[in-house]
Design an enzyme around this catalytic site. Structure first.
Site, PDB file in Angstrom:
ATOM      1  N   ASN A   1      64.765 -49.600  -4.771  1.00 40.29           N
ATOM      2  CA  ASN A   1      65.643 -48.430  -4.167  1.00 40.29           C
ATOM      3  C   ASN A   1      66.041 -48.576  -2.684  1.00 40.29           C
ATOM      4  O   ASN A   1      65.273 -48.747  -1.800  1.00 40.29           O
ATOM      5  CB  ASN A   1      64.649 -47.168  -4.068  1.00 40.29           C
ATOM      6  CG  ASN A   1      65.035 -45.979  -3.428  1.00 40.29           C
ATOM      7  OD1 ASN A   1      66.238 -45.847  -3.046  1.00 40.29           O
ATOM      8  ND2 ASN A   1      64.291 -45.030  -2.960  1.00 40.29           N
TER       9      ASN A   1
ATOM     10  N   LYS B   1      67.788 -47.130  -0.634  1.00 42.98           N
ATOM     11  CA  LYS B   1      67.904 -46.156   0.310  1.00 42.98           C
ATOM     12  C   LYS B   1      69.366 -46.248   0.987  1.00 42.98           C
ATOM     13  O   LYS B   1      70.074 -46.662   0.662  1.00 42.98           O
ATOM     14  CB  LYS B   1      66.519 -46.141   1.210  1.00 42.98           C
ATOM     15  CG  LYS B   1      65.468 -46.003   0.276  1.00 42.98           C
ATOM     16  CD  LYS B   1      64.156 -45.599   1.148  1.00 42.98           C
ATOM     17  CE  LYS B   1      62.918 -45.629   0.159  1.00 42.98           C
ATOM     18  NZ  LYS B   1      61.701 -45.630   1.007  1.00 42.98           N
TER      19      LYS B   1
ATOM     20  N   HIS C   1      62.924 -37.999  -5.015  1.00 46.94           N
ATOM     21  CA  HIS C   1      62.292 -38.780  -4.251  1.00 46.94           C
ATOM     22  C   HIS C   1      61.689 -37.955  -2.854  1.00 46.94           C
ATOM     23  O   HIS C   1      62.210 -37.000  -2.680  1.00 46.94           O
ATOM     24  CB  HIS C   1      63.318 -40.022  -3.679  1.00 46.94           C
ATOM     25  CG  HIS C   1      62.453 -41.152  -2.976  1.00 46.94           C
ATOM     26  ND1 HIS C   1      62.319 -40.778  -1.704  1.00 46.94           N
ATOM     27  CD2 HIS C   1      62.243 -42.383  -3.467  1.00 46.94           C
ATOM     28  CE1 HIS C   1      61.545 -41.904  -1.204  1.00 46.94           C
ATOM     29  NE2 HIS C   1      61.622 -42.586  -2.349  1.00 46.94           N
TER      30      HIS C   1
ATOM     31  N   GLU D   1      61.819 -38.430   0.049  1.00 46.09           N
ATOM     32  CA  GLU D   1      62.764 -38.265   0.970  1.00 46.09           C
ATOM     33  C   GLU D   1      63.726 -37.233   0.796  1.00 46.09           C
ATOM     34  O   GLU D   1      64.343 -36.686   1.580  1.00 46.09           O
ATOM     35  CB  GLU D   1      63.369 -39.648   1.732  1.00 46.09           C
ATOM     36  CG  GLU D   1      62.337 -40.664   2.183  1.00 46.09           C
ATOM     37  CD  GLU D   1      62.386 -42.100   1.813  1.00 46.09           C
ATOM     38  OE1 GLU D   1      63.479 -42.636   1.342  1.00 46.09           O
ATOM     39  OE2 GLU D   1      61.713 -42.764   2.020  1.00 46.09           O
TER      40      GLU D   1
ATOM     41  N   GLU E   1      54.575 -41.735  -6.377  1.00 41.20           N
ATOM     42  CA  GLU E   1      54.681 -42.325  -5.039  1.00 41.20           C
ATOM     43  C   GLU E   1      54.052 -41.438  -4.092  1.00 41.20           C
ATOM     44  O   GLU E   1      54.739 -40.407  -3.471  1.00 41.20           O
ATOM     45  CB  GLU E   1      56.041 -42.147  -4.738  1.00 41.20           C
ATOM     46  CG  GLU E   1      57.070 -43.415  -5.589  1.00 41.20           C
ATOM     47  CD  GLU E   1      58.346 -43.735  -4.955  1.00 41.20           C
ATOM     48  OE1 GLU E   1      58.280 -44.811  -4.975  1.00 41.20           O
ATOM     49  OE2 GLU E   1      59.096 -42.937  -4.377  1.00 41.20           O
TER      50      GLU E   1
ATOM     51  N   GLY F   1      56.825 -46.601   2.861  1.00 42.38           N
ATOM     52  CA  GLY F   1      57.430 -47.223   3.965  1.00 42.38           C
ATOM     53  C   GLY F   1      56.275 -47.179   5.248  1.00 42.38           C
ATOM     54  O   GLY F   1      56.655 -47.312   6.476  1.00 42.38           O
TER      55      GLY F   1
ATOM     56  N   SER G   1      54.908 -48.954  -0.605  1.00 40.94           N
ATOM     57  CA  SER G   1      54.479 -50.191   0.034  1.00 40.94           C
ATOM     58  C   SER G   1      54.101 -51.118  -0.758  1.00 40.94           C
ATOM     59  O   SER G   1      53.463 -51.990  -0.666  1.00 40.94           O
ATOM     60  CB  SER G   1      53.224 -49.807   1.155  1.00 40.94           C
ATOM     61  OG  SER G   1      53.680 -48.901   2.073  1.00 40.94           O
TER      62      SER G   1
ATOM     63  N   GLY H   1      60.951 -49.946  -2.165  1.00 38.67           N
ATOM     64  CA  GLY H   1      61.783 -49.533  -1.102  1.00 38.67           C
ATOM     65  C   GLY H   1      62.007 -50.791  -0.435  1.00 38.67           C
ATOM     66  O   GLY H   1      62.857 -51.741  -0.482  1.00 38.67           O
ATOM     67  N   GLY H   2      61.277 -50.792   0.932  1.00 35.51           N
ATOM     68  CA  GLY H   2      61.512 -51.972   1.787  1.00 35.51           C
ATOM     69  C   GLY H   2      61.736 -53.239   1.430  1.00 35.51           C
ATOM     70  O   GLY H   2      62.399 -54.017   1.571  1.00 35.51           O
TER      71      GLY H   2
HETATM   72  P1  PGA Z   1      58.223 -48.511   0.182  1.00 33.67           P
HETATM   73  O1  PGA Z   1      59.162 -47.176  -0.378  1.00 33.67           O
HETATM   74  O2  PGA Z   1      58.342 -49.547  -1.072  1.00 33.67           O
HETATM   75  O3  PGA Z   1      59.280 -48.747   1.531  1.00 33.67           O
HETATM   76  O4  PGA Z   1      57.188 -47.662   0.824  1.00 33.67           O
HETATM   77  C1  PGA Z   1      59.115 -46.909  -1.685  1.00 33.67           C
HETATM   78  C2  PGA Z   1      59.809 -45.886  -2.240  1.00 33.67           C
HETATM   79  O5  PGA Z   1      60.315 -45.073  -1.444  1.00 33.67           O
HETATM   80  O6  PGA Z   1      60.411 -45.741  -3.453  1.00 33.67           O
END
Ligand code: PGA
Length: 253
Positions: free
Chosen positions: A9, A11, A95, A97, A167, A173, A213, A234-235
């Site tokens: 993802n 983002k 999600h 966010e 999640e 993050g 993470s 994500g990251g």
């Molecule tokens: P992250 O994000 O791996 O940066 O923690 C995961 C996500 O939001 O799907």
């Protein structure tokens, strides 16, 4: 046996040039990876270009969100048909966010799941508790409320191919990853609910990813947890090396 599914993802990150490089790098690595399904969810403006670059690599393309309406005066939104038009097969819905940053409610997520399924898009539905909810011992209630609202009104055949992403909001993050016990317990709560609400065989067929993470050094351990069927990343999905490291972790578990 459920095939693990790992989705990146992106983002609101990357630019056109790095998106191209990223896709090329993941595509190359796919040649030596077996037994894992892989997808990427670029920002809307890059979907079409990334879809072209993916070609027939086998990597799926996902939108990061969509509106439940099919069209109209919804500034800034996109519809399921638009995602399909640019080559998406999947869409991330609910999600955290979107839920926490934009106030999206469990009921709105439910409407999006209906719209995605009607259009033939495979939803990746995110659920998860905040730190406050976990500390208040409300994790189970929150997960079940989000699941009920997302999947209410469906029959199991409507939901064939469903992917859920557990999640925990506090792990996204932050570099704080859920322990294997915490991930295992949450996945078990969700799968038990699916079994009760639908059937055992359906519950056993649904893939439940862990997200929050995930990195190359914790991926194998997380993927080895009973009931964890991949990851939403994500990251660590923004660079070839860590993302491919996670894919390797998923295939070695
Ligand atoms: P992250 O994000 O791996 O940066 O923690 C995961 C996500 O939001 O799907």
């Amino acid at each position: 046996m459920r095939t693990p599914v790992i989705a990146g993802n992106w983002k609101m990150n990357t630019d056109a040039a790095s998106a191209r490089d990223l896709v090329a790098g993941i595509g190359q690595a796919m040649a030596e990876l077996n037994g894992v399904e892989v997808g990427v969810a670029p920002p809307f403006p890059y979907l079409e270009m990334v879809g072209r670059e993916l070609g027939n690599s086998g990597i799926f393309l996902a939108g990061q969100d969509m509106h439940w309406e099919t069209g109209g005066a919804f500034t800034g939104d996109v519809s399921s048909a638009m995602l399909l038009d640019v080559g998406c097969t999947h869409v991330i819905l609910g999600h955290s966010e979107r839920r926490h940053g934009w106030g999206e409610t469990p009921e709105q997520v439910g409407k999006k799941v209906v719209a995605a399924k009607e259009a033939g898009l495979k939803p990746i539905v995110c659920v998860g508790e905040t730190l406050e909810e976990r500390q208040g011992d409300r994790t189970k209630d929150v997960l079940l409320h989000q699941a009920e609202a997302a999947f209410a009104g469906f029959s199991e055949s409507d939901l064939a191919g469903l992917i859920i992403a557990y999640e925990p909001v506090w792990a996204i993050g932050t570099g704080v990853v859920a322990t294997t016990a915490q991930a295992g317990e949450a996945h078990q709560i969700l799968r038990a609910w699916l079994a009760e609400r639908f059937s055992n065989s359906f519950a056993e067929s649904v893939r439940i990813q862990y997200g929050g993470s995930v990195k190359p050094d914790n991926a194998a351990e997380l993927m080895a947890v009973d009931g964890v069927d991949g990851a939403l990343v994500g990251g660590a999905s923004l660079k070839v090396e860590p993302f491919v490291g996670i894919l390797r972790g998923a295939t070695s578990s």
